[in-house]
Design an enzyme around this catalytic site. Structure first.
Site, PDB file in Angstrom:
ATOM      1  N   CYS A 142      91.294 -32.210-100.033  1.00 19.78           N
ATOM      2  CA  CYS A 142      92.321 -33.206-100.322  1.00 19.78           C
ATOM      3  C   CYS A 142      92.314 -33.583-101.806  1.00 19.78           C
ATOM      4  O   CYS A 142      92.744 -32.813-102.645  1.00 19.78           O
ATOM      5  CB  CYS A 142      92.156 -34.424 -99.412  1.00 19.78           C
ATOM      6  SG  CYS A 142      93.620 -35.497 -99.337  1.00 19.78           S
ATOM      7  N   HIS A 254      91.716 -32.479 -93.999  1.00 23.64           N
ATOM      8  CA  HIS A 254      90.346 -32.987 -93.893  1.00 23.64           C
ATOM      9  C   HIS A 254      89.614 -32.369 -92.710  1.00 23.64           C
ATOM     10  O   HIS A 254      89.575 -32.957 -91.618  1.00 23.64           O
ATOM     11  CB  HIS A 254      90.367 -34.506 -93.726  1.00 23.64           C
ATOM     12  CG  HIS A 254      90.761 -35.259 -94.946  1.00 23.64           C
ATOM     13  ND1 HIS A 254      89.847 -35.767 -95.846  1.00 23.64           N
ATOM     14  CD2 HIS A 254      91.985 -35.588 -95.428  1.00 23.64           C
ATOM     15  CE1 HIS A 254      90.479 -36.374 -96.823  1.00 23.64           C
ATOM     16  NE2 HIS A 254      91.779 -36.287 -96.596  1.00 23.64           N
ATOM     17  N   GLU A 256      86.529 -32.325 -92.079  1.00 22.52           N
ATOM     18  CA  GLU A 256      85.365 -33.129 -91.681  1.00 22.52           C
ATOM     19  C   GLU A 256      85.715 -34.241 -90.691  1.00 22.52           C
ATOM     20  O   GLU A 256      84.849 -34.732 -89.960  1.00 22.52           O
ATOM     21  CB  GLU A 256      84.692 -33.726 -92.925  1.00 22.52           C
ATOM     22  CG  GLU A 256      85.332 -34.960 -93.505  1.00 22.52           C
ATOM     23  CD  GLU A 256      86.652 -34.731 -94.238  1.00 22.52           C
ATOM     24  OE1 GLU A 256      87.342 -35.714 -94.560  1.00 22.52           O
ATOM     25  OE2 GLU A 256      86.987 -33.551 -94.477  1.00 22.52           O
TER      26      GLU A 256
END
Length: 335
Positions: A142, A254, A256
């Site tokens: 990002c 993202h 994660e």
């Protein structure tokens, strides 16, 4: 000795590649021989919201624990990289690390001695290492991906990115040649199918990189776009990218968050397919880090730098979008 052999191998291959003997998918990479990779994660300026929750500590920077967990789940350990340090700090630390993750976040690029300045040092040092035959990967998520492109553009004004708003979970629209990339050359068909057809990538950004940003600075020869997504107003932005020469990679979404962020209002996809598909990205990056053979002097030095010296705080209970965070260098109350 192992480090010298790996560097020599990459140097020879790199020279051959420049002459056209080994390019694209035929490029010979250093073997992934490092089974104890250590990844540096760059911290960033404390957000206004988190600062309000820890006013007495007045921390200088933080790292969301989801990035740390994501790296650890792929079989690597983490060292935090602090902001606001001289270039020599980053030069010495990168000699001991096997790669760097530039995380997403909500800081700006024009703050002195902050995330962007540290990122620029890391970017320049990593390019120099790779030019010398020392294979050193970087992965930007990002904001980190946006920073990679802005640094490649010269970090001038206005910043080489556009405003776009995406707070949705989306599939990826792969380019016709996405398989001719290092990131996706060996990605299992099952995972590609999930990424292409299911809303599993988490987007949370107010800026993005589009084709005109690459064209404006003649970056199309240096960076290969491998997929796109559309923001909440149908603006097509670059979702995944990689450098054609250096082992630098970026994703606008993202990976994660699927496994490690749990705020209900965000509606992150936690399905089995979403977890499985998004695990691929950090698994890929950590395997790239295994190609680097930097080491700390000994276990005691590793322990001195490791993230384990810091306590992850449960920030989700305080209303943060991050379930847990690590905080660094408290400055205390200002006079």
């Amino acid at each position: 000795m192992a480090q010298a052999r790996a560097a020599l191998l990459f140097s020879v291959v790199h020279m051959l590649g420049c002459e056209g003997a080994a390019t694209g998918k035929e490029e010979i990479l250093p073997p992934a021989t490092n089974d104890r990779p250590i990844v540096g994660i760059l911290s960033q300026e404390q957000s206004f919201y988190l600062h309000s929750k820890y006013p007495e500590e007045n921390y200088t920077s933080y790292i969301a624990a989801s990035y740390v967990k994501d790296v650890e789940a792929s079989g690597a350990r983490v060292v935090p990289i602090l902001i606001g340090k001289p270039r020599s700090y980053y030069e010495e630390l990168l000699k001991k690390l096997n790669g760097v993750l530039l995380p997403g976040g909500a800081t700006y690029f024009n703050q002195s001695n902050g995330y962007a300045d540290a990122g620029q040092y890391i970017y320049e040092i990593a390019m120099k290492m790779n030019d010398a035959g020392d294979y050193f990967p970087i992965f930007g998520t990002c904001l980190g991906f946006e920073l990679l492109i802005i640094l490649a553009s010269g970090r001038g004004e206005p910043e080489n990115r556009i405003r776009c708003y995406s707070y949705s979970n989306m599939p990826l629209d792969f380019t016709p040649d996405f398989r001719n990339s290092k990131m996706f050359a060996e990605a299992p068909d099952e995972l590609v199918d999930i990424l292409a057809n299911e809303e599993v990538t988490v987007n949370a950004h107010q800026f993005c990189i589009v084709d005109k940003n690459l064209n404006a600075f003649n970056l199309t020869k240096d960076w290969q776009v491998t997929s796109y997504s559309d923001d909440d107003f149908d603006v097509q932005f670059i979702a995944t990218i990689e450098h054609t020469r250096y082992p630098f990679y970026g994703v606008q979404f993202h990976p994660e968050k699927n496994s490690f962020e749990w705020k209900l209002s965000k509606k992150y996809p936690h399905s089995y397919s979403a977890i499985k598909a998004n695990r691929y990205f950090m698994d890929f990056f950590v395997n790239e880090c295994r190609r680097n053979v930097h080491t700390f002097a000994n276990a005691a030095e590793e322990n001195k730098y490791a993230i384990y010296n810091y306590e992850a705080k449960f920030t989700g209970v305080l209303g943060s979008q991050h379930h847990e965070c690590y905080f660094f260098e408290p400055r205390g109350l200002k006079n």
